[in-house]
Design an enzyme around this catalytic site. Structure first.
Site, PDB file in Angstrom:
ATOM      1  N   GLY A 170       0.783  -1.248  -0.009  1.00 18.80           N
ATOM      2  CA  GLY A 170      -0.080   0.037   0.183  1.00 18.80           C
ATOM      3  C   GLY A 170       0.856   1.257   0.053  1.00 18.80           C
ATOM      4  N   GLY A 205       1.027  22.875   6.762  1.00 16.37           N
ATOM      5  CA  GLY A 205       2.095  22.613   7.972  1.00 16.37           C
ATOM      6  C   GLY A 205       1.670  21.273   8.746  1.00 16.37           C
ATOM      7  N   GLU A 244       0.603  27.613   5.980  1.00 14.12           N
ATOM      8  CA  GLU A 244      -0.362  26.984   6.792  1.00 14.12           C
ATOM      9  C   GLU A 244      -1.561  27.936   7.006  1.00 14.12           C
ATOM     10  OE1 GLU A 244      -2.544  24.740   9.301  1.00 14.12           O
ATOM     11  OE2 GLU A 244      -0.915  23.960   7.892  1.00 14.12           O
ATOM     12  N   MET A 290      -5.623   8.824  10.361  1.00 12.12           N
ATOM     13  CA  MET A 290      -4.772   8.122   9.429  1.00 12.12           C
ATOM     14  C   MET A 290      -3.613   7.689   9.605  1.00 12.12           C
ATOM     15  SD  MET A 290      -6.354   9.930   6.133  1.00 12.12           S
ATOM     16  CE  MET A 290      -8.440   9.792   5.406  1.00 12.12           C
ATOM     17  N   HIS A 312      21.423   4.663  32.491  1.00 12.36           N
ATOM     18  CA  HIS A 312      22.208   5.929  32.352  1.00 12.36           C
ATOM     19  C   HIS A 312      23.500   5.918  31.766  1.00 12.36           C
ATOM     20  CE1 HIS A 312      23.233   9.960  33.731  1.00 12.36           C
ATOM     21  NE2 HIS A 312      24.348   9.621  34.002  1.00 12.36           N
TER      22      HIS A 312
END
Length: 473
Positions: A42, A187, A209, A325, A451
């Site tokens: 897809g 944007g 935008e 989506m 760490h």
């Protein structure tokens, strides 16, 4: 015309369709998947998620080499970006990933059919081959049919997409020349990721935008931080501007936009214009009317909470139905539908599906945004931790960004996590895991984190949300 019968027939092989097929095969259901294009996967695998991340990675490395290597004591003179070679590498990555989907189909005994599918009735699908007419037309019947046909790029009514100079994300991921000036309409996630790609390579990039913020659907803190960062990288922004015209004149594209605050119209000229104003559900040619499947006013297939359409035995998922989506949302729904068909009782928590932007710094969010909590009148606490205080980020010279944690004021349960910084796309999975078990900020604060790591910033933000001070750098 040959005929075959299946337990499950899936139309579309994107992350929703192919994952549904894999799970159906694992559950012992006789399954077939229909794909109109030559390759499976897809939009996501072929012209979306995977190729965009491939070129983002290539251009990110180039940007680091040109902007950061000197700081690390690495001399890298006479560097140049080879866009055609980057695109060739991207194509190889796409091919390998798509081949992997074919392997999964064979492994799970899923039949693959290449052709255009259309309903003849509620249990019958006609498949016309797309290989130039050499194949045989087929009629398939199934007890269950899953619509997983995804989405296509949207445009504005007055914009003509010639796919040469006025382009969508599909064409932007296949350019063989570097734009001199790339104008982007929108944007959101796709526009900013592709804008980052070309800005890193030296293109002038202008983003127009309509709203007053970039990535407007995410927590506003993230949009503000990302805007600041992308401006430093050279992208220019025109927020609160309504595009009124985009016209091609030879090798030039001219854009006109009206500012919300009034005043003179914005006029921009570039050699390419990327229209990135969202995507629309794709059901073209399915002949849904023949199966009496209903769609809503936005063209999305109507489904109930079980992802069933109004017609028994017909299901739909992914971009073609309501909701975000996102590829991983579609995949979750693919598993959900397969297991429902098999009689199981799966669950998808839509609130805990993360949203990620693969710019650099990366951006991710899951759960409620601060704006949503305020709108709903929910009492909450907020804690944050900047990457500028992270020892790992300092060592890696990636100190932009922060982690923000939102918790319930009375129980300390984590309600939302919003991050911008290095490695965020991976770190957000920890937040999803904790929130899936309704964990509290204190729970994370008590967990040992290696760490130094970027993930420690999440722990420190949780400490801050719980009212405790930072423990580490």
């Amino acid at each position: 015309m040959s005929a075959s019968s299946y337990d499950v027939l899936i139309i579309g092989s994107g992350p929703g369709g192919y994952i549904a097929a894999v799970r159906c095969g694992q559950l012992g259901l006789k399954t077939a998947i229909i794909e109109k294009y030559p390759t499976l996967g897809g939009t996501c695998l072929n012209v979306g998620c995977i190729p965009s991340k491939a070129v983002l990675e290539s251009t990110e490395l180039y940007h680091k080499a040109t902007a950061q290597f000197a700081e690390h004591g690495i001399a890298a003179d006479n560097l140049r970006a080879d866009l055609p070679r980057m695109m060739e590498r991207k194509d190889k990555v796409v091919s390998k990933v798509c081949d992997g989907v074919v392997y999964l189909m064979k492994k799970n005994k899923v039949d693959i059919l290449h052709g255009v599918a259309s309903f003849e009735d509620a249990t019958t699908v006609r498949v016309v081959p797309t290989d130039g007419g050499n194949g045989e037309e087929q009629r398939l019947t199934a007890r269950n049919i899953i619509i997983a046909t995804g989405s296509k790029p949207s445009t504005l009514p007055f914009i003509t997409l010639d796919k040469e100079r006025v382009i969508t994300s599909t064409e932007a991921l296949a350019l063989r020349e570097l734009p001199k000036h790339l104008i982007i309409v929108g944007g959101g996630v796709i526009g900013l990721e592709l804008g980052s790609v070309y800005a890193r390579l030296g293109s002038k990039v202008s983003v127009v935008e309509y709203t007053d913020a970039i990535i407007p659907s995410m927590d506003r803190t993230l949009g503000k931080e990302l805007l600041r960062s992308l401006k430093k990288q050279g992208l220019e922004f025109y927020l609160s501007h309504k595009v009124t015209a985009v016209a091609r004149e030879g090798e030039t594209v001219k854009l006109t936009a009206t500012p919300a605050a009034g005043g003179a119209d914005l006029q921009l000229e570039g050699d390419y214009c990327l229209v990135s104003v969202g995507r629309r559900p794709y059901t073209d040619g399915l002949n849904l009317a023949a199966a009496r499947v209903e769609v809503d006013e936005k063209g999305r297939v109507k489904v109930n909470d079980e992802l069933q359409t109004n017609v028994p035995g017909i299901w739909a998922l992914g971009d073609v139905v309501r909701g975000a989506m996102l590829a991983h949302k579609a995949s979750d729904e693919g598993v959900f539908v397969a297991e429902r068909i098999a009689g199981q009782k799966p669950h998808v928590n839509y609130l805990l599906i993360p949203n990620v932007v693969y710019t650099w710094p990366e951006v991710a969010g899951v759960g409620y945004t601060e704006e949503q909590l305020k709108e709903q009148g929910l009492a909450y606490k907020s804690g944050s931790f900047p990457f500028s205080a992270s020892g790992r980020a300092l060592a890696g010279a990636d100190t932009e960004g922060l982690v923000k944690v939102l918790t319930a004021a009375d129980t300390d349960e984590i309600l939302g996590v919003h991050m911008i910084g290095a490695r965020i796309a991976d770190i957000v999975a920890e937040a999803v895991a904790v929130m899936s078990f309704r964990g509290a900020a204190e729970d994370v604060a008590l967990m040992s984190h290696a760490h130094p790591t970027y993930a420690e910033a999440f722990k420190e933000a949780c400490l801050n949300a719980s009212g405790l001070g930072a423990l580490n750098m």
